[in-house]
Design an enzyme around this catalytic site. Structure first.
Site, PDB file in Angstrom:
ATOM      1  N   ASN A 114       0.981  -1.330   0.034  1.00  0.00           N
ATOM      2  CA  ASN A 114      -0.169  -0.078   0.051  1.00  0.00           C
ATOM      3  C   ASN A 114       0.731   1.110   0.446  1.00  0.00           C
ATOM      4  O   ASN A 114       1.610   1.412   1.077  1.00  0.00           O
ATOM      5  CB  ASN A 114      -0.538   0.105   1.583  1.00  0.00           C
ATOM      6  CG  ASN A 114      -1.787   1.084   1.277  1.00  0.00           C
ATOM      7  OD1 ASN A 114      -2.155   1.950   0.320  1.00  0.00           O
ATOM      8  ND2 ASN A 114      -2.502   0.951   2.885  1.00  0.00           N
ATOM      9  N   LYS A 131       0.622   4.196  -0.662  1.00  0.00           N
ATOM     10  CA  LYS A 131      -0.067   5.157   0.112  1.00  0.00           C
ATOM     11  C   LYS A 131      -0.176   6.734  -1.024  1.00  0.00           C
ATOM     12  O   LYS A 131      -0.314   5.930  -2.223  1.00  0.00           O
ATOM     13  CB  LYS A 131      -0.031   6.056   1.386  1.00  0.00           C
ATOM     14  CG  LYS A 131       0.163   4.934   2.177  1.00  0.00           C
ATOM     15  CD  LYS A 131      -0.279   5.139   4.498  1.00  0.00           C
ATOM     16  CE  LYS A 131      -0.002   3.746   4.620  1.00  0.00           C
ATOM     17  NZ  LYS A 131      -0.495   3.912   6.366  1.00  0.00           N
ATOM     18  N   HIS A 143      -9.769   1.293   4.861  1.00  0.00           N
ATOM     19  CA  HIS A 143      -8.796   1.872   5.337  1.00  0.00           C
ATOM     20  C   HIS A 143      -8.496   2.676   6.687  1.00  0.00           C
ATOM     21  O   HIS A 143      -9.109   3.331   5.763  1.00  0.00           O
ATOM     22  CB  HIS A 143      -7.293   2.007   4.547  1.00  0.00           C
ATOM     23  CG  HIS A 143      -5.616   1.842   4.808  1.00  0.00           C
ATOM     24  ND1 HIS A 143      -5.528   2.834   5.313  1.00  0.00           N
ATOM     25  CD2 HIS A 143      -5.041   1.110   5.100  1.00  0.00           C
ATOM     26  CE1 HIS A 143      -4.212   3.095   6.124  1.00  0.00           C
ATOM     27  NE2 HIS A 143      -4.471   1.142   5.003  1.00  0.00           N
ATOM     28  N   GLU A 152      -6.089  -4.244  11.089  1.00  0.00           N
ATOM     29  CA  GLU A 152      -4.701  -2.950  10.769  1.00  0.00           C
ATOM     30  C   GLU A 152      -5.639  -2.123  12.064  1.00  0.00           C
ATOM     31  O   GLU A 152      -5.991  -1.034  12.025  1.00  0.00           O
ATOM     32  CB  GLU A 152      -5.064  -2.714   9.341  1.00  0.00           C
ATOM     33  CG  GLU A 152      -4.736  -3.186   8.217  1.00  0.00           C
ATOM     34  CD  GLU A 152      -4.006  -2.187   7.775  1.00  0.00           C
ATOM     35  OE1 GLU A 152      -2.066  -2.411   6.629  1.00  0.00           O
ATOM     36  OE2 GLU A 152      -4.485  -1.097   6.810  1.00  0.00           O
TER      37      GLU A 152
HETATM   38  P1  PGA Z   1       2.555   0.598   7.937  1.00  0.00           P
HETATM   39  O1  PGA Z   1       1.087   1.116   7.219  1.00  0.00           O
HETATM   40  O2  PGA Z   1       3.202  -0.735   7.234  1.00  0.00           O
HETATM   41  O3  PGA Z   1       3.704   1.680   7.465  1.00  0.00           O
HETATM   42  O4  PGA Z   1       2.276   0.589   9.181  1.00  0.00           O
HETATM   43  C1  PGA Z   1       0.322  -0.284   6.607  1.00  0.00           C
HETATM   44  C2  PGA Z   1      -1.527   0.451   6.726  1.00  0.00           C
HETATM   45  O5  PGA Z   1      -1.646   1.641   6.345  1.00  0.00           O
HETATM   46  O6  PGA Z   1      -1.932  -0.267   5.332  1.00  0.00           O
END
Ligand code: PGA
Length: 224
Positions: A7, A9, A102, A151
Site C-alpha cells: 500500500n 498510500k 482503510h 489493521e
Molecule cells: P505501515 O502501514 O506498514 O506503514 O504501518 C500499513 C497500512 O497502513 O496499510
C-alpha cells in the site's frame, strides 16, 4: 496462498513508480523460491499505487505470474456527477483488487460504514476483489469480503506491530467465515514478518512504509 500487498498510500511519482517496478522485476528472478511460489500460486503480490499510476504500471505485470496492480480505494458512487471520484466501473478494466475501508480513509476522509458497504458492493459488482480493512471489533465485517485485513490503529505507521497472538485472537473474535482470507497490516517489516507468515491462520500481510522500497518489499515476499 499468502497475499503480500503493498500500500503505497500517497507516495511516488510516475518515474519513481516505474523505477520501483523495474527494480523489483530485475531482482525477482534471483529468488527462485519466490518465483516458484508465484508460479504455483502459493504467493500473490498486489501493488497498490496512487490511482494515476495504476494504468502505466499494469503492463509490467502482464508477463508475471500472480503479480497484480490494485487500487487503494474506490468511490461509493456507481457513476454520475461526482467530480473527482474514481469509480469501480472505471477501475475494473485495470485492477482486480481494491483496498476498502482503510483506517486512513475512515479517519481523514470520514468514510462511514454505509459508504464502505457501498464500496464493497460496487467492487464485487464490477468484479474487483475487495481487501476489506478493519481496525478491530468495532468495525463491521461485511460478509461480501473474502479478504479481510486487520489493521489496528495503534500499529499503522507507529513501529508498534501487533503480536501474532493478538492478531490470531482478533481473527477469532471477528468470527470470520472459514473461507475468508485473514491478513494483518501495521508496521510490518522484513524483520518481523516471518512469524505472521508462518502462522496458518494469517493469509498474508498489508504493508505500508516497508513497501516503498522494492527490495524491502521483496525481502518480505521471499519469506512467504
Ligand atoms: P505501515 O502501514 O506498514 O506503514 O504501518 C500499513 C497500512 O497502513 O496499510
Amino acid at each position: 496462498m499468502k497475499y503480500i500487498i503493498a500500500n503505497w498510500k500517497a507516495h511516488k511519482s510516475l518515474t519513481e513508480a516505474r523505477n520501483w517496478m523495474e527494480n523489483l522485476l530485475a531482482e525477482l528472478p534471483k529468488n527462485t523460491h519466490l518465483v516458484k511460489r508465484l508460479e504455483e500460486q502459493q504467493v500473490c503480490l498486489i501493488i497498490c499505487p496512487p490511482d494515476p499510476l495504476i494504468f502505466p504500471l499494469r503492463h509490467y505485470t502482464f508477463s508475471q505470474h500472480n503479480i497484480f496492480i490494485g487500487a487503494q480505494t474506490l468511490s461509493h458512487f456507481e457513476s454520475g456527477s461526482y467530480t473527482g471520484e474514481t469509480t469501480a466501473q472505471s477501475l475494473a478494466e485495470f485492477t482486480r483488487y481494491a483496498i476498502i475501508g482503510h483506517s486512513e480513509r475512515r479517519h481523514f476522509f470520514h468514510e462511514t460504514e454505509e459508504e464502505i458497504l457501498q464500496k464493497l458492493i460496487l467492487a464485487v459488482r464490477y468484479e474487483i476483489e475487495p481487501i476489506h480493512c478493519v481496525r478491530g471489533e468495532t468495525d463491521k465485517i461485511h460478509a461480501l469480503a473474502r479478504i479481510v485485513a486487520y489493521e489496528p490503529d495503534t500499529a499503522i505507521g507507529t513501529g508498534a506491530n501487533a503480536s501474532v497472538n493478538a492478531v490470531v485472537d482478533m481473527r477469532r473474535r471477528l468470527k470470520l467465515n472459514e473461507h475468508c482470507h485473514f491478513l494483518y497490516g501495521g508496521s510490518v517489516t522484513q524483520y518481523n514478518c516471518k512469524e505472521y507468515l508462518e502462522h496458518p491462520e494469517i493469509a498474508g500481510l498489508l504493508i505500508g512504509s516497508a513497501s516503498l522500497d522494492p527490495l524491502h518489499f521483496l525481502a518480505i515476499a521471499e519469506q512467504a
